[in-house]
Each structure stands twice: as C-alpha cells, then as structure tokens.
Design a protein around this motif. Structure first.
Motif, mmCIF file in Angstrom:
data_model
loop_
_atom_site.group_PDB
_atom_site.id
_atom_site.type_symbol
_atom_site.label_atom_id
_atom_site.label_comp_id
_atom_site.label_asym_id
_atom_site.label_seq_id
_atom_site.Cartn_x
_atom_site.Cartn_y
_atom_site.Cartn_z
ATOM 1 N N ALA A 1 -10.409 -34.327 31.438
ATOM 2 C CA ALA A 1 -11.256 -35.297 32.142
ATOM 3 C C ALA A 1 -10.641 -36.686 32.012
ATOM 4 O O ALA A 1 -9.496 -36.881 32.383
ATOM 5 C CB ALA A 1 -12.677 -35.229 31.628
ATOM 6 N N LYS A 2 -11.372 -37.641 31.416
ATOM 7 C CA LYS A 2 -10.856 -39.009 31.300
ATOM 8 C C LYS A 2 -10.279 -39.308 29.920
ATOM 9 O O LYS A 2 -9.941 -40.455 29.617
ATOM 10 C CB LYS A 2 -11.982 -40.006 31.618
ATOM 11 C CG LYS A 2 -12.394 -40.025 33.087
ATOM 12 C CD LYS A 2 -11.300 -40.621 33.969
ATOM 13 C CE LYS A 2 -11.780 -40.761 35.405
ATOM 14 N NZ LYS A 2 -10.764 -41.401 36.259
ATOM 15 N N ALA A 3 -10.179 -38.307 29.065
ATOM 16 C CA ALA A 3 -9.597 -38.527 27.739
ATOM 17 C C ALA A 3 -8.113 -38.861 27.862
ATOM 18 O O ALA A 3 -7.439 -38.475 28.816
ATOM 19 C CB ALA A 3 -9.787 -37.285 26.875
ATOM 20 N N PHE A 4 -7.578 -39.585 26.867
ATOM 21 C CA PHE A 4 -6.178 -40.011 26.913
ATOM 22 C C PHE A 4 -5.231 -38.814 26.839
ATOM 23 O O PHE A 4 -4.228 -38.767 27.526
ATOM 24 C CB PHE A 4 -5.889 -40.981 25.759
ATOM 25 C CG PHE A 4 -4.473 -41.485 25.754
ATOM 26 C CD1 PHE A 4 -4.055 -42.429 26.677
ATOM 27 C CD2 PHE A 4 -3.560 -40.998 24.825
ATOM 28 C CE1 PHE A 4 -2.749 -42.886 26.686
ATOM 29 C CE2 PHE A 4 -2.246 -41.439 24.834
ATOM 30 C CZ PHE A 4 -1.844 -42.393 25.765
ATOM 31 N N HIS A 5 -5.550 -37.821 25.977
ATOM 32 C CA HIS A 5 -4.698 -36.634 25.844
ATOM 33 C C HIS A 5 -5.556 -35.458 25.398
ATOM 34 O O HIS A 5 -6.535 -35.621 24.666
ATOM 35 C CB HIS A 5 -3.569 -36.871 24.833
ATOM 36 C CG HIS A 5 -2.474 -35.852 24.918
ATOM 37 N ND1 HIS A 5 -2.550 -34.628 24.291
ATOM 38 C CD2 HIS A 5 -1.295 -35.859 25.576
ATOM 39 C CE1 HIS A 5 -1.453 -33.933 24.547
ATOM 40 N NE2 HIS A 5 -0.676 -34.657 25.327
ATOM 41 N N GLN A 6 -5.161 -34.274 25.855
ATOM 42 C CA GLN A 6 -5.945 -33.077 25.549
ATOM 43 C C GLN A 6 -5.946 -32.727 24.064
ATOM 44 O O GLN A 6 -6.848 -32.033 23.583
ATOM 45 C CB GLN A 6 -5.438 -31.878 26.366
ATOM 46 C CG GLN A 6 -3.960 -31.646 26.304
ATOM 47 C CD GLN A 6 -3.214 -32.355 27.417
ATOM 48 O OE1 GLN A 6 -3.588 -33.455 27.815
ATOM 49 N NE2 GLN A 6 -2.167 -31.731 27.920
ATOM 50 N N PHE A 7 -4.952 -33.210 23.302
ATOM 51 C CA PHE A 7 -4.937 -32.985 21.857
ATOM 52 C C PHE A 7 -6.121 -33.655 21.166
ATOM 53 O O PHE A 7 -6.498 -33.277 20.049
ATOM 54 C CB PHE A 7 -3.643 -33.529 21.245
ATOM 55 C CG PHE A 7 -2.645 -32.467 20.900
ATOM 56 C CD1 PHE A 7 -3.030 -31.267 20.321
ATOM 57 C CD2 PHE A 7 -1.291 -32.663 21.150
ATOM 58 C CE1 PHE A 7 -2.115 -30.280 20.003
ATOM 59 C CE2 PHE A 7 -0.359 -31.681 20.832
ATOM 60 C CZ PHE A 7 -0.771 -30.495 20.258
ATOM 61 N N LEU A 8 -6.712 -34.650 21.829
ATOM 62 C CA LEU A 8 -7.738 -35.470 21.197
ATOM 63 C C LEU A 8 -9.153 -34.951 21.431
ATOM 64 O O LEU A 8 -10.109 -35.565 20.966
ATOM 65 C CB LEU A 8 -7.634 -36.912 21.711
ATOM 66 C CG LEU A 8 -6.266 -37.582 21.511
ATOM 67 C CD1 LEU A 8 -6.279 -38.976 22.122
ATOM 68 C CD2 LEU A 8 -5.909 -37.643 20.034
ATOM 69 N N ILE A 9 -9.297 -33.839 22.155
ATOM 70 C CA ILE A 9 -10.636 -33.308 22.404
ATOM 71 C C ILE A 9 -10.723 -31.852 21.952
ATOM 72 O O ILE A 9 -9.708 -31.165 21.842
ATOM 73 C CB ILE A 9 -11.042 -33.437 23.890
ATOM 74 C CG1 ILE A 9 -10.014 -32.771 24.802
ATOM 75 C CG2 ILE A 9 -11.207 -34.898 24.280
ATOM 76 C CD1 ILE A 9 -10.358 -32.848 26.279
ATOM 77 N N SER A 10 -11.926 -31.386 21.704
ATOM 78 C CA SER A 10 -12.127 -30.056 21.128
ATOM 79 C C SER A 10 -11.939 -28.955 22.170
ATOM 80 O O SER A 10 -11.970 -29.194 23.376
ATOM 81 C CB SER A 10 -13.537 -29.955 20.543
ATOM 82 O OG SER A 10 -14.504 -29.953 21.581
ATOM 83 N N LYS A 11 -11.778 -27.730 21.656
ATOM 84 C CA LYS A 11 -11.657 -26.561 22.517
ATOM 85 C C LYS A 11 -12.892 -26.394 23.387
ATOM 86 O O LYS A 11 -12.790 -26.086 24.581
ATOM 87 C CB LYS A 11 -11.427 -25.320 21.653
ATOM 88 C CG LYS A 11 -11.274 -24.034 22.437
ATOM 89 C CD LYS A 11 -10.975 -22.857 21.510
ATOM 90 C CE LYS A 11 -10.804 -21.569 22.317
ATOM 91 N NZ LYS A 11 -10.479 -20.429 21.418
ATOM 92 N N ASN A 12 -14.077 -26.597 22.808
ATOM 93 C CA ASN A 12 -15.316 -26.452 23.563
ATOM 94 C C ASN A 12 -15.446 -27.510 24.651
ATOM 95 O O ASN A 12 -15.945 -27.232 25.746
ATOM 96 C CB ASN A 12 -16.523 -26.524 22.623
ATOM 97 C CG ASN A 12 -16.668 -25.267 21.790
ATOM 98 O OD1 ASN A 12 -16.193 -24.202 22.166
ATOM 99 N ND2 ASN A 12 -17.333 -25.388 20.649
ATOM 100 N N LYS A 13 -14.992 -28.728 24.356
ATOM 101 C CA LYS A 13 -15.047 -29.801 25.350
ATOM 102 C C LYS A 13 -14.103 -29.488 26.517
ATOM 103 O O LYS A 13 -14.450 -29.719 27.686
ATOM 104 C CB LYS A 13 -14.666 -31.127 24.699
ATOM 105 C CG LYS A 13 -14.677 -32.326 25.664
ATOM 106 C CD LYS A 13 -16.054 -32.598 26.228
ATOM 107 C CE LYS A 13 -16.046 -33.880 27.054
ATOM 108 N NZ LYS A 13 -17.348 -34.128 27.720
ATOM 109 N N ILE A 14 -12.935 -28.975 26.212
ATOM 110 C CA ILE A 14 -11.990 -28.577 27.262
ATOM 111 C C ILE A 14 -12.625 -27.499 28.140
ATOM 112 O O ILE A 14 -12.545 -27.550 29.371
ATOM 113 C CB ILE A 14 -10.676 -28.064 26.648
ATOM 114 C CG1 ILE A 14 -9.922 -29.209 25.985
ATOM 115 C CG2 ILE A 14 -9.798 -27.406 27.715
ATOM 116 C CD1 ILE A 14 -8.729 -28.771 25.169
#
Length: 218
Positions: A2-15
């Motif tokens: 989504a609008k996060a800077f990088h996918q490493f910074l968000i959880s599996k569930n959020k992805i």
C-alpha cells in the motif's frame, strides 16, 4: 505494501489484508483484463506469500498468467514479476525478462485472447525505474518482439518515465500506437506526482473512456 515505504516494514497479515483489498477493488471494477506489475510470488520480503493468489482468491479472474522476471538466487528467495488476470481465456502467453538479474529484474508479458471473435494481444510491461540507457535497451527488445505481431495490440504497464521522454515518443511512433487522453498523475509519493504508467493501443483500438482512480491500495 500500500503506502508503506517498504514491504519489509509491515506484517504478513497486513500484506495479506492489502492484497485482499486490492482484490475487492478489482472485483468491483468489473474489469475484463488486469495488468499487474511488481507482484511477489515467493519472496522473503513479503513472507513468501503469492500475492496474485491473495488478490484473486476466489478466481474472480479464472484465467491468470504470471511472469517471473528474476533468476534464482542461491542466498535468498525473491521470486517476483508481472501478472495478467483475465475474464477471457488466454490462448497463448509468454514471459520475456529483459536480462538475467537475480534482483531488480524487469520484463514484459504477452498474452493472446479472443475478443468478440477477433484476436487481440495484451502486453504487460515494467521498465527500469532509473536508467534511461537501460530503458532504451528494454524498449528496443520490446519493439523487436511487437513489430512482428499481426494482431491488434494493447500495451500497458509501468514505463517509469513521462510521455515527454524521447525514448517513449519514438517507441509510440514506431508502432503507430495511440493512447487515451488523460493527464492525471499515476504515481504519487509525498509531494512528488508523475504520470509514468500508460496504456497504448493499435490504431484499430477505439478508446471510449479513461480514468485514474484515487486510492491508497498501491
């Protein structure tokens, strides 16, 4: 992400939730064909989730084709590329990575389908984000492939450059492509707004309407 800077910074569930929201959006849109770029199929930075499955869990698009653009990496899993989702049967398809990169690979897909009893070729493209020199090589490879296609074509995706770029102008002219008129930015980050994503078609294609939808899905 989504609008996060990088996918490493968000959880599996959020992805997973982000992908499901994108899938709901596509279902509501009632699009016949969807072209996706930067799809993770099995990557460490998105917890090895196949995003195309998460976006299309109930096979709302029964015909789907994935194209991986990077070579196997012995140190870390990073399988990603482009995807085409379709309500119409894909009769033939091929994926063409631009090079043998293990990370950061780009490429294009070609899928042929029947549209109202006529053959149509769909080309889903993702070009290099920074280097004009690299994009020139990629567009030459794309042109050499498309110039021999006899079907009407629709070319869409992330070109990572504006319409004023001489490289893109030459590519459009060389294949006699036409585009729907729309100046709305397709890429927005902070205060940076650019139109770098496009859709073009053969002269046989008639454009009736185009719209860039304001959303926070990607």
């Amino acid at each position: 992400r989504a609008k996060a800077f990088h996918q490493f910074l968000i959880s599996k569930n959020k992805i997973k939730r982000n992908c499901e929201k994108l899938g709901e959006f596509l279902k509501i849109s009632e699009a016949d064909i969807v072209m996706l770029q930067e799809v993770d199929f099995n990557a460490v930075w998105t917890n090895y989730q196949n995003q195309r499955y998460l976006i299309n869990p109930l096979d709302h698009y029964p015909f789907a084709y994935d194209g991986k653009n990077n070579q196997p990496n012995q140190w870390v899993k990073l399988d990603y590329g482009n995807s085409i989702l379709s309500q119409h049967e894909l009769l033939e398809h091929q994926n063409c990575p631009f090079d043998d990169s293990r990370i950061g690979g780009k490429g294009f897909q070609i899928a042929n389908l029947k549209w109202k009893n006529k053959s149509l070729s769909i080309i889903n493209i993702h070009l290099h984000p920074f280097s004009n020199k690299t994009r020139a090589i990629q567009l030459k490879m794309l042109y050499d492939t498309l110039k021999v296609i006899s079907n009407p074509i629709v070319v869409g995706g992330d070109f990572n450059m504006t319409i004023e770029n001489p490289l893109l102008q030459e590519f459009i002219k060389s294949l006699h492509l036409l585009a729907p008129l729309n100046e709305t930015p397709t890429f927005q980050f902070m205060y940076l707004k650019k139109k770098i994503d496009f859709i073009f078609g053969s002269p046989e294609i008639q454009w009736l309407h185009t719209k860039v939808i304001d959303s926070n899905l990607s």
